[in-house]
Structures are given as C-alpha cells and as structure tokens.
Design a protein around this motif. Structure first.
Motif, PDB file in Angstrom:
ATOM      1  N   PHE A  48       1.468  13.893  -8.520  1.00  0.00           N
ATOM      2  CA  PHE A  48       1.662  15.065  -7.655  1.00  0.00           C
ATOM      3  C   PHE A  48       2.223  14.375  -6.325  1.00  0.00           C
ATOM      4  O   PHE A  48       3.468  15.175  -5.927  1.00  0.00           O
ATOM      5  CB  PHE A  48       0.378  15.651  -7.179  1.00  0.00           C
ATOM      6  N   ALA A  49       1.993  13.534  -5.644  1.00  0.00           N
ATOM      7  CA  ALA A  49       2.503  12.939  -4.572  1.00  0.00           C
ATOM      8  C   ALA A  49       4.109  12.477  -4.811  1.00  0.00           C
ATOM      9  O   ALA A  49       5.024  12.716  -4.226  1.00  0.00           O
ATOM     10  CB  ALA A  49       1.750  11.727  -3.904  1.00  0.00           C
ATOM     11  N   VAL A  50       4.277  11.742  -6.030  1.00  0.00           N
ATOM     12  CA  VAL A  50       5.617  11.354  -6.350  1.00  0.00           C
ATOM     13  C   VAL A  50       6.668  12.706  -6.888  1.00  0.00           C
ATOM     14  O   VAL A  50       7.680  12.540  -6.441  1.00  0.00           O
ATOM     15  CB  VAL A  50       5.679  10.516  -7.698  1.00  0.00           C
ATOM     16  N   ALA A  51       5.770  13.501  -7.400  1.00  0.00           N
ATOM     17  CA  ALA A  51       6.884  14.717  -7.765  1.00  0.00           C
ATOM     18  C   ALA A  51       7.166  15.128  -6.504  1.00  0.00           C
ATOM     19  O   ALA A  51       8.285  15.802  -6.236  1.00  0.00           O
ATOM     20  CB  ALA A  51       5.885  15.614  -8.629  1.00  0.00           C
ATOM     21  N   MET A  52       6.367  15.438  -5.400  1.00  0.00           N
ATOM     22  CA  MET A  52       6.760  15.907  -4.102  1.00  0.00           C
ATOM     23  C   MET A  52       7.690  15.400  -3.457  1.00  0.00           C
ATOM     24  O   MET A  52       8.562  15.717  -3.047  1.00  0.00           O
ATOM     25  CB  MET A  52       5.379  16.241  -3.342  1.00  0.00           C
ATOM     26  N   ALA A  53       7.530  14.275  -3.490  1.00  0.00           N
ATOM     27  CA  ALA A  53       8.357  13.406  -2.658  1.00  0.00           C
ATOM     28  C   ALA A  53      10.003  13.352  -3.332  1.00  0.00           C
ATOM     29  O   ALA A  53      10.805  13.481  -2.822  1.00  0.00           O
ATOM     30  CB  ALA A  53       8.069  11.823  -2.720  1.00  0.00           C
ATOM     31  N   SER A  54       9.771  13.379  -4.758  1.00  0.00           N
ATOM     32  CA  SER A  54      11.202  13.317  -5.483  1.00  0.00           C
ATOM     33  C   SER A  54      12.079  14.751  -5.123  1.00  0.00           C
ATOM     34  O   SER A  54      13.163  14.670  -5.307  1.00  0.00           O
ATOM     35  CB  SER A  54      10.972  12.981  -6.968  1.00  0.00           C
ATOM     36  N   ARG A  55      11.266  15.696  -4.991  1.00  0.00           N
ATOM     37  CA  ARG A  55      11.803  17.137  -4.614  1.00  0.00           C
ATOM     38  C   ARG A  55      12.268  17.164  -3.274  1.00  0.00           C
ATOM     39  O   ARG A  55      13.014  18.222  -2.923  1.00  0.00           O
ATOM     40  CB  ARG A  55      10.947  18.360  -4.891  1.00  0.00           C
ATOM     41  N   SER A  56      11.966  16.435  -2.421  1.00  0.00           N
ATOM     42  CA  SER A  56      12.317  16.380  -1.202  1.00  0.00           C
ATOM     43  C   SER A  56      13.571  15.885  -0.743  1.00  0.00           C
ATOM     44  O   SER A  56      14.236  15.408  -1.517  1.00  0.00           O
ATOM     45  CB  SER A  56      11.145  15.599  -0.051  1.00  0.00           C
ATOM     46  N   PRO A  57      14.286  16.368   0.515  1.00  0.00           N
ATOM     47  CA  PRO A  57      15.696  16.018   0.693  1.00  0.00           C
ATOM     48  C   PRO A  57      15.907  14.350   0.667  1.00  0.00           C
ATOM     49  O   PRO A  57      15.073  13.689   1.334  1.00  0.00           O
ATOM     50  CB  PRO A  57      15.787  16.773   2.058  1.00  0.00           C
ATOM     51  N   GLY A  58      16.701  13.944   0.102  1.00  0.00           N
ATOM     52  CA  GLY A  58      16.803  12.456  -0.252  1.00  0.00           C
ATOM     53  C   GLY A  58      15.885  11.830  -1.235  1.00  0.00           C
ATOM     54  O   GLY A  58      16.407  10.600  -1.500  1.00  0.00           O
ATOM     55  N   GLY A  59      15.235  12.609  -1.840  1.00  0.00           N
ATOM     56  CA  GLY A  59      14.457  12.161  -3.069  1.00  0.00           C
ATOM     57  C   GLY A  59      13.568  10.974  -2.687  1.00  0.00           C
ATOM     58  O   GLY A  59      13.096  10.873  -1.488  1.00  0.00           O
ATOM     59  N   LEU A  60      13.050  10.000  -3.386  1.00  0.00           N
ATOM     60  CA  LEU A  60      12.108   8.819  -3.353  1.00  0.00           C
ATOM     61  C   LEU A  60      12.850   7.890  -2.222  1.00  0.00           C
ATOM     62  O   LEU A  60      11.939   7.283  -1.524  1.00  0.00           O
ATOM     63  CB  LEU A  60      12.026   8.312  -4.527  1.00  0.00           C
ATOM     64  N   SER A  61      13.976   7.711  -2.079  1.00  0.00           N
ATOM     65  CA  SER A  61      14.707   6.850  -1.187  1.00  0.00           C
ATOM     66  C   SER A  61      14.207   7.402   0.395  1.00  0.00           C
ATOM     67  O   SER A  61      14.371   6.577   1.479  1.00  0.00           O
ATOM     68  CB  SER A  61      16.386   6.728  -1.383  1.00  0.00           C
ATOM     69  N   ALA A  62      13.960   8.675   0.371  1.00  0.00           N
ATOM     70  CA  ALA A  62      13.633   9.109   2.001  1.00  0.00           C
ATOM     71  C   ALA A  62      12.326   8.937   2.261  1.00  0.00           C
ATOM     72  O   ALA A  62      12.067   9.072   3.264  1.00  0.00           O
ATOM     73  CB  ALA A  62      13.886  10.755   1.854  1.00  0.00           C
ATOM     74  N   VAL A  63      11.327   7.962   1.547  1.00  0.00           N
ATOM     75  CA  VAL A  63      10.086   7.888   1.832  1.00  0.00           C
ATOM     76  C   VAL A  63       9.737   6.603   2.288  1.00  0.00           C
ATOM     77  O   VAL A  63       8.483   5.998   2.438  1.00  0.00           O
ATOM     78  CB  VAL A  63       8.917   8.315   0.702  1.00  0.00           C
ATOM     79  N   ARG A  64      10.850   5.795   2.573  1.00  0.00           N
ATOM     80  CA  ARG A  64      10.768   4.337   3.265  1.00  0.00           C
ATOM     81  C   ARG A  64      10.052   4.598   4.489  1.00  0.00           C
ATOM     82  O   ARG A  64      10.347   5.411   5.226  1.00  0.00           O
ATOM     83  CB  ARG A  64      12.159   3.937   3.369  1.00  0.00           C
ATOM     84  N   THR A  65       9.162   3.695   4.649  1.00  0.00           N
ATOM     85  CA  THR A  65       8.353   3.649   5.858  1.00  0.00           C
ATOM     86  C   THR A  65       8.920   2.661   6.593  1.00  0.00           C
ATOM     87  O   THR A  65       9.130   1.546   6.464  1.00  0.00           O
ATOM     88  CB  THR A  65       6.848   3.500   5.437  1.00  0.00           C
TER      89      THR A  65
END
Length: 294
Positions: A48-65
């Motif tokens: 679920f977390a991966v799916a939500m992150a992939s749908r956010s603006p910028g996709g998975l690349s936007a979740v860099r911390t």
C-alpha cells in the motif's frame, strides 16, 4: 461543508476499522506468534505504501529522504510497537491496552522537550500530571500487588510516543508521503528478517482472518489519509480516542473482558488530559504562526 462532513466520515471509518483490526489481531495472536502476524500484516502495508508513493507527484523518486537514519529508526520503532501492541491485546486485553495507549499524547509532550526542543508550560504540565494519575488508576491492582503484565502496554505506548516525536522531527525536512513510505518499507523488511523464524502453519479459516487483517490495515490508513486531507489534525486527533470506546466494546462483547470502575475512571481522566494537551499544542502553534505573520 461537504468536505468537512466527508472528513468526519473518513475519520470515523478509520477509527472503526482500527478497532476491528485490533479485535482480529487479538484473535490471531492468541493462536500464532505476534511476529508472524505482524510480518504478514506489514507485507500488505508495504504494498500500500509503495502504491501510494508511486501515485504521488514525482513518483517513487520523490520519496528520497534527507534523514535516512531517522526514517529507518521510525520504521523500526513502529514495527516493534505493533508487535508489542498486539501481544498486549492477549496479555492484558483490548480495553486495558487501549486505555494505557491513550496516554501517548502525554508522553509525546514530555519527549518533545529534549528531542524537539519544545517548551511545555504549566498548563500542559498540569494536564500531564493529571493524565498520569489516570494511568495509575488504570493500573490499580485488584490484588494489591502491581501486575507486571501492564509493563507491556506501557512499553508499547512509549515506543509509539518515540515514533510520533521522530515523525515530527523528520517532517521538518521530509514530506508526509516520504515518512509514510519509509514506515511501510522499513517495517516490512525488518519483519521479513525476523518473522520467518516464527513461522507456524496457519489454519485455512485463519487465513481468512489474516486476509481481513491486511485489508483493514490498508483501508484504515487510506481513510485516515483522506481525513487528514480534509480536516485539521486538531480535529482528528481527539476523535481517535473513540478507538478506545470501540475496542472496549469489542473486548467486552466478543472476548468477555471485564471493565473495573477504576479502569473506566482512569481512562476518562487520561483521555481528557490528552485532548487538552492536543488542544493546547494547537493553540500555541496558531499563536506562534500569528506572531510570525505580524
């Protein structure tokens, strides 16, 4: 008005499902190792977390911390807290566990002083003291001797409080979606490293409960996210105390738990102190924001 109504609906749905999830967790943990139940639950949470992150603006690349160490620590803390919490449901019961967990905002207020550098005034200190007096009422032993089993939910409340404080800390630089992503992924990886050592054959009918547990975990978080999109946190957080009421009903009606008068009185005191603490933090934050604008 419509958005506010939808926000309240999403909040109540999330709280209700969380309570149902607690009941299912208690049923499963009474027959299977907590680490096994938590591991399977986390697999669904990670997806679920991966799916939500992939749908956010910028996709998975936007979740860099910018705070990888703290994000990993957050994920490990929550994973440990879930194992402790679901163990507590069996050890001391749903109602007692949730009553003790409700002291979380009081612990968060205390931990925010050394970790976040926040100042706590006399009003919140008074609420914290009163709240912990309520905790003592909840813990009041009927036999006259302190029951060491209550250390389990107390430990769970403390773990979750550290998780909340670290979440606030990393929110200074990372987005909410980044934190949510790391919570799911780090927890799933940690549980997958430990859980297989506790693998036990699961009965076919309990696979149904396990599936429902995963669905409730995903849906409750989804509804809570939607609620935060529509309502302020200061509105949602006091409502989350309804989970204590719903879990107590499930504990009494389904699992035959008994509620003592001191436990109920203590829970009321803790909830009242927690709500005041939440409101006071919000009021001070609004005052600071108003001062900065002027």
């Amino acid at each position: 008005m419509k958005s506010n109504t939808a926000g309240y609906v999403f909040t109540l749905l999330a709280i209700s499902i969380f309570a149902i999830q607690d009941g299912i967790s208690k049923h499963l943990v009474s027959a299977y190792p907590p680490l096994l139940v938590a591991m399977i639950r986390y697999w669904a949470f990670m997806l679920f977390a991966v799916a939500m992150a992939s749908r956010s603006p910028g996709g998975l690349s936007a979740v860099r911390t910018k705070r990888p160490t703290l994000q990993i620590a957050r994920g490990l803390l929550l994973a440990a807290q879930i194992v402790v919490a679901i163990s507590s449901f069996v050890i001391v019961g749903l109602a007692h566990s949730q009553a003790i967990f409700s002291s979380g905002p009081l612990m968060v207020a205390m931990l925010s002083i050394p970790i976040l550098g926040e100042k706590v005034g006399w009003r919140r200190w008074l609420a914290i003291c009163i709240g912990f007096a309520g905790v003592l009422l909840i813990l009041k032993p009927e036999s006259g001797l302190f029951d060491t089993r209550f250390l389990v939910p107390l430990g769970g409340a403390l773990l979750f409080s550290f998780y909340v404080v670290l979440t606030r800390y990393v929110s200074r630089e990372d987005s909410a979606m980044t934190s949510f992503f790391y919570t799911g992924v780090v927890g799933a990886v940690a549980m997958s490293c430990i859980g297989p050592f506790f693998w036990t054959t699961i009965a076919p009918h309990d696979w149904v409960f396990m599936g429902i547990l995963c669905l409730t975990g995903v849906s409750s978080h989804y509804f809570l996210i939607r609620a935060y999109d529509l309502l302020d946190a200061v509105v949602i957080q006091p409502l989350t105390y309804l989970q204590l009421v719903f879990s107590a009903i499930i504990g009494v009606a389904i699992f035959g738990e008994r509620l003592s008068a001191t436990m109920i009185a203590g829970a009321v005191i803790v909830v009242a102190a927690g709500i005041f603490t939440i409101w006071r933090e919000h009021a001070l934050a609004r005052a600071r924001l108003k001062t900065e604008r002027t």
